[in-house]
Design a protein around this motif. Structure first.
Motif, PDB file in Angstrom:
ATOM      1  N   GLU A 393       0.896  -1.073   0.116  1.00 14.27           N
ATOM      2  CA  GLU A 393      -0.001   0.047  -0.029  1.00 14.27           C
ATOM      3  C   GLU A 393       0.842   1.345   0.021  1.00 14.27           C
ATOM      4  O   GLU A 393       0.578   2.182  -0.641  1.00 14.27           O
ATOM      5  N   HIS A 394       1.849   1.119   0.669  1.00 12.81           N
ATOM      6  CA  HIS A 394       2.685   2.542   0.879  1.00 12.81           C
ATOM      7  C   HIS A 394       4.165   2.138   0.093  1.00 12.81           C
ATOM      8  O   HIS A 394       5.206   2.275   0.844  1.00 12.81           O
ATOM      9  N   ALA A 395       4.325   1.911  -0.984  1.00 12.23           N
ATOM     10  CA  ALA A 395       5.338   1.636  -1.882  1.00 12.23           C
ATOM     11  C   ALA A 395       6.172   2.896  -2.061  1.00 12.23           C
ATOM     12  O   ALA A 395       7.337   2.937  -2.009  1.00 12.23           O
ATOM     13  N   TYR A 396       5.566   3.948  -2.577  1.00 10.01           N
ATOM     14  CA  TYR A 396       6.365   5.104  -2.864  1.00 10.01           C
ATOM     15  C   TYR A 396       5.715   6.512  -2.452  1.00 10.01           C
ATOM     16  O   TYR A 396       4.099   6.612  -2.587  1.00 10.01           O
ATOM     17  N   PRO A 397       6.240   7.141  -1.639  1.00  7.83           N
ATOM     18  CA  PRO A 397       5.739   8.530  -1.063  1.00  7.83           C
ATOM     19  C   PRO A 397       5.384   9.328  -2.245  1.00  7.83           C
ATOM     20  O   PRO A 397       6.239   9.484  -3.337  1.00  7.83           O
ATOM     21  N   LEU A 398       3.849   9.841  -2.530  1.00  7.89           N
ATOM     22  CA  LEU A 398       3.736  10.482  -3.660  1.00  7.89           C
ATOM     23  C   LEU A 398       4.083  12.141  -3.468  1.00  7.89           C
ATOM     24  O   LEU A 398       3.713  12.748  -2.826  1.00  7.89           O
ATOM     25  N   LEU A 399       5.325  12.190  -4.610  1.00  6.34           N
ATOM     26  CA  LEU A 399       5.865  13.581  -4.369  1.00  6.34           C
ATOM     27  C   LEU A 399       5.205  14.491  -5.394  1.00  6.34           C
ATOM     28  O   LEU A 399       5.767  15.044  -6.406  1.00  6.34           O
ATOM     29  N   ARG A 400       4.150  15.193  -4.921  1.00  4.48           N
ATOM     30  CA  ARG A 400       3.484  16.170  -5.541  1.00  4.48           C
ATOM     31  C   ARG A 400       4.284  17.494  -5.582  1.00  4.48           C
ATOM     32  O   ARG A 400       4.839  17.523  -4.612  1.00  4.48           O
ATOM     33  N   VAL A 401       3.983  18.350  -6.532  1.00  7.57           N
ATOM     34  CA  VAL A 401       4.592  19.564  -6.429  1.00  7.57           C
ATOM     35  C   VAL A 401       4.291  20.341  -5.280  1.00  7.57           C
ATOM     36  O   VAL A 401       3.008  20.352  -4.895  1.00  7.57           O
ATOM     37  N   GLY A 402       5.103  20.895  -4.284  1.00 10.47           N
ATOM     38  CA  GLY A 402       4.870  21.449  -3.018  1.00 10.47           C
ATOM     39  C   GLY A 402       4.690  20.678  -1.843  1.00 10.47           C
ATOM     40  O   GLY A 402       4.352  21.158  -0.891  1.00 10.47           O
ATOM     41  N   TYR A 403       4.909  19.205  -1.938  1.00 11.76           N
ATOM     42  CA  TYR A 403       4.743  18.122  -1.049  1.00 11.76           C
ATOM     43  C   TYR A 403       5.801  18.661   0.274  1.00 11.76           C
ATOM     44  O   TYR A 403       5.379  18.303   1.537  1.00 11.76           O
ATOM     45  N   GLN A 404       6.895  19.228  -0.093  1.00  9.16           N
ATOM     46  CA  GLN A 404       7.928  19.427   0.991  1.00  9.16           C
ATOM     47  C   GLN A 404       7.507  20.227   2.137  1.00  9.16           C
ATOM     48  O   GLN A 404       7.463  20.246   3.146  1.00  9.16           O
ATOM     49  N   GLN A 405       6.393  21.397   1.749  1.00 11.79           N
ATOM     50  CA  GLN A 405       5.755  22.061   2.836  1.00 11.79           C
ATOM     51  C   GLN A 405       4.944  21.280   3.638  1.00 11.79           C
ATOM     52  O   GLN A 405       4.853  21.574   4.992  1.00 11.79           O
ATOM     53  N   GLU A 406       4.185  20.408   3.013  1.00 12.54           N
ATOM     54  CA  GLU A 406       3.173  19.675   3.849  1.00 12.54           C
ATOM     55  C   GLU A 406       3.910  18.564   4.811  1.00 12.54           C
ATOM     56  O   GLU A 406       3.662  18.516   5.778  1.00 12.54           O
ATOM     57  N   ARG A 407       5.070  18.176   4.184  1.00 14.20           N
ATOM     58  CA  ARG A 407       5.796  17.141   5.023  1.00 14.20           C
ATOM     59  C   ARG A 407       6.543  17.869   6.172  1.00 14.20           C
ATOM     60  O   ARG A 407       6.332  17.252   7.232  1.00 14.20           O
ATOM     61  N   GLN A 408       7.082  19.040   5.824  1.00 12.65           N
ATOM     62  CA  GLN A 408       7.319  19.811   7.007  1.00 12.65           C
ATOM     63  C   GLN A 408       6.592  20.070   8.009  1.00 12.65           C
ATOM     64  O   GLN A 408       6.993  20.168   9.277  1.00 12.65           O
ATOM     65  N   ARG A 409       5.251  20.647   7.753  1.00  9.02           N
ATOM     66  CA  ARG A 409       4.407  20.893   8.700  1.00  9.02           C
ATOM     67  C   ARG A 409       3.957  19.691   9.579  1.00  9.02           C
ATOM     68  O   ARG A 409       4.025  19.746  10.659  1.00  9.02           O
ATOM     69  N   LEU A 410       3.908  18.422   9.097  1.00  6.18           N
ATOM     70  CA  LEU A 410       3.716  17.203   9.963  1.00  6.18           C
ATOM     71  C   LEU A 410       5.039  16.979  10.603  1.00  6.18           C
ATOM     72  O   LEU A 410       4.767  16.594  11.881  1.00  6.18           O
ATOM     73  N   GLY A 424      13.042   5.647   8.915  1.00 10.63           N
ATOM     74  CA  GLY A 424      12.622   4.638   7.932  1.00 10.63           C
ATOM     75  C   GLY A 424      12.015   5.229   6.611  1.00 10.63           C
ATOM     76  O   GLY A 424      11.808   6.815   6.672  1.00 10.63           O
ATOM     77  N   ARG A 425      11.830   4.572   5.673  1.00 11.00           N
ATOM     78  CA  ARG A 425      11.446   5.013   4.433  1.00 11.00           C
ATOM     79  C   ARG A 425       9.936   5.840   4.567  1.00 11.00           C
ATOM     80  O   ARG A 425       9.643   6.708   4.365  1.00 11.00           O
ATOM     81  N   GLN A 426       9.144   5.214   5.108  1.00 13.44           N
ATOM     82  CA  GLN A 426       7.667   5.519   5.148  1.00 13.44           C
ATOM     83  C   GLN A 426       7.397   6.369   6.371  1.00 13.44           C
ATOM     84  O   GLN A 426       6.774   7.357   6.238  1.00 13.44           O
ATOM     85  N   GLY A 427       8.331   6.311   7.236  1.00 15.87           N
ATOM     86  CA  GLY A 427       8.287   7.118   8.434  1.00 15.87           C
ATOM     87  C   GLY A 427       8.549   8.469   8.404  1.00 15.87           C
ATOM     88  O   GLY A 427       8.119   9.202   8.969  1.00 15.87           O
ATOM     89  N   THR A 428       9.654   8.634   7.391  1.00 10.86           N
ATOM     90  CA  THR A 428      10.027  10.159   7.064  1.00 10.86           C
ATOM     91  C   THR A 428       9.408  10.619   5.484  1.00 10.86           C
ATOM     92  O   THR A 428       9.965  11.625   5.226  1.00 10.86           O
ATOM     93  N   PHE A 429       8.649   9.876   5.080  1.00 10.44           N
ATOM     94  CA  PHE A 429       8.181  10.011   3.817  1.00 10.44           C
ATOM     95  C   PHE A 429       9.501  10.507   2.563  1.00 10.44           C
ATOM     96  O   PHE A 429       9.446  11.510   2.148  1.00 10.44           O
ATOM     97  N   ARG A 430      10.257   9.468   2.323  1.00 10.34           N
ATOM     98  CA  ARG A 430      11.184   9.702   1.662  1.00 10.34           C
ATOM     99  C   ARG A 430      11.350   8.368   0.905  1.00 10.34           C
ATOM    100  O   ARG A 430      11.077   7.352   1.206  1.00 10.34           O
TER     101      ARG A 430
END
Length: 474
Positions: A393-410, A424-430
């Motif tokens: 289910e969580h194979a690839y973090p979906l890196l949409r344009v601007g995702y960095q801001q939402e990731r940083q907020r979380l 880890g991979r999923q835990g850091t969304f990388r």
């Protein structure tokens, strides 16, 4: 009995297992909670008993390469004579043509259509000298990043269709981060230089030689779990973390439930949590809304009644109308992945959880897969009629344009909880390699052992301007 507080590690993938290993070495009581029925996460290996014997299939195309001598020594000592030396051979399949990967000058001249060669040459001479390469990874799209470096011709032929198939969104919506991290070649001029016959070496994103366990990549993590349990680790398989309980802003218990429907949700008291669960999942546990999503993969696995399908470890399938993005033959990594005289294929089919390709029964998918195999020159009559799917289910973090801001907020929200460390991979969304995930797990544990808050470092660990797949120190 240890006076140290109990640590809950959520997820028994590479990062979680390495965190547990570091903690157990110094005596911390650890409970490792895993929703699946085996360890390894996306690095696990599935065993299938067919009519001709045992077949093994990984979650995708894993191989062990690392720049870290300490980690290499650890894995070599852990695996002993189970660890093989393997060599990778890959090709790109597109519009009925097969290209060597990495690209080779003579092969490209022989196989590429004149229209592609002419278009790429035109871009190299008349477009790219007058185009400034896009540098803004935070706001630019994959499409903009690629076109500014490789031109419209190569973008349309090799990037656009494959990228949309892989991610499920238009490349104009995908962040340039993906290209900057995954494509080592600088631009079309760099491609041209590397194609010259006199040029030695291969692109930095390609590692030919690697280490691989003879019974599948997941054996590394099975062996690690066995060692941990021998040292007193409490491993809970088939147990999903369902939430956390906070008191005065700290996590005091992890809520979890066994997949045995008869068992009720339980709470496990903890002093600290190291979580490899997806970053959005942990945000939800803390009551935080989010917009981050993952792309899923369905792996369709098939025994084949032949000793060899091809000599390729894997084939990149660039045609948008072929379902899979890669075709792999597991015995190319290790001859022990299938019975003597037999082989198998694995197709990686990108999807989203719940969509048609995710949900379609195997019996309905099988004839569609056979049609694609026929187009790729693999005789579907070689299929034994045995097949099964595994899903991520969580194979690839979906890196949409601007995702960095939402990731940083979380990240900032989760870091308010002083006894929670994401890794880890999923835990850091990388999107990271296995060795990096293992190092992340070690770093999470060591920061706790040393009493240092290194969570910001963990979230961006090895986040170089270009994440490269180097030759192993082996």
């Amino acid at each position: 009995m240890s006076s140290l507080p109990q640590i809950a590690v959520l997820g028994a993938g590479p990062a979680g297992l390495m965190a547990a290993w570091e903690l157990r070495r110094v005596g911390y009581p650890v409970v490792l909670i895993e929703a699946g029925n085996q360890v390894g996460g996306l690095s696990a290996t599935h065993k299938f008993e067919g009519a001709e014997g045992s077949y093994r299939f990984d979650y995708g195309g894993h191989r062990f390469i690392t720049r870290n001598p300490e980690l290499l020594t650890f894995v070599e000592e852990l695996m002993g004579d189970e660890l093989l030396h393997s060599q990778r051979k890959s090709v790109i399949r597109f519009q009925g043509r097969t290209y060597q990967y990495p690209l080779a000058f003579g092969d490209l001249l022989k196989n590429a259509p004149l229209s592609l060669l002419a278009g790429a040459s035109k871009d190299l001479l008349f477009q790219l000298p007058f185009t400034t390469p896009v540098q803004d990874r935070n706001n630019a799209s994959f499409e903009q990043w690629i076109e500014s470096r490789f031109g419209k011709t190569l973008y349309q032929h090799f990037f656009a269709g494959y990228t949309e198939k892989l991610w499920g969104i238009n490349p104009s919506e995908l962040s340039a981060d993906w290209a900057a991290q995954r494509i080592s070649l600088l631009d079309l001029k760099d491609v041209a230089k590397r194609l010259l016959p006199s040029r030695s070496g291969t692109p930095r994103t390609y590692a030919r030689n690697y280490r691989y366990p003879k019974l599948g990549f997941g054996r590394i993590f099975e062996r690690l779990a066995e060692s941990l349990q021998a040292e007193g680790l409490d491993l809970l398989l088939n147990t999903a973390a369902t939430g956390v309980r906070l008191e005065q802003g700290k996590i005091v218990a992890v809520k979890c439930k066994s997949k045995d429907a008869a068992e009720a949700e339980q709470e496990i008291p903890v002093g600290h949590v190291i979580s490899t669960l997806p970053l959005p999942t942990m945000a939800t546990f803390l009551g935080e809304q989010h917009q981050l999503k993952f792309r899923a993969l369905r792996f369709f696995n098939m025994p084949m009644a032949t000793e060899n399908i091809s000599d390729n470890t894997w084939q990149y399938l660039s045609d948008p109308d072929i379902m899979a993005t890669r075709l792999q033959e597991p015995r190319r990594r290790s001859p022990f992945m299938s019975p003597p005289g037999q082989s198998s294929v694995m197709l990686e089919i990108p999807c989203f959880k719940g969509d048609q390709r995710w949900s379609m029964p195997d019996e309905e998918l099988f004839p569609l897969v056979c049609n694609d195999l026929k187009r790729l020159g693999v005789d579907p009559a070689l299929a034994t009629g045995e097949f099964f799917s595994v899903r991520a289910e969580h194979a690839y973090p979906l890196l949409r344009v601007g995702y960095q801001q939402e990731r940083q907020r979380l990240i900032e929200r989760l870091n308010r909880v002083p006894n929670l460390t994401m890794t880890g991979r999923q835990g850091t969304f990388r999107y990271i390699f296995t060795d990096t995930a293992m190092e992340m797990g070690q770093l999470a544990a060591r920061s706790l052992i040393e009493g240092q808050d290194r969570r910001a470092e963990i979230f961006d660990f090895r986040n170089e301007a270009t994440v490269i797949e180097t030759q192993s120190v082996a």
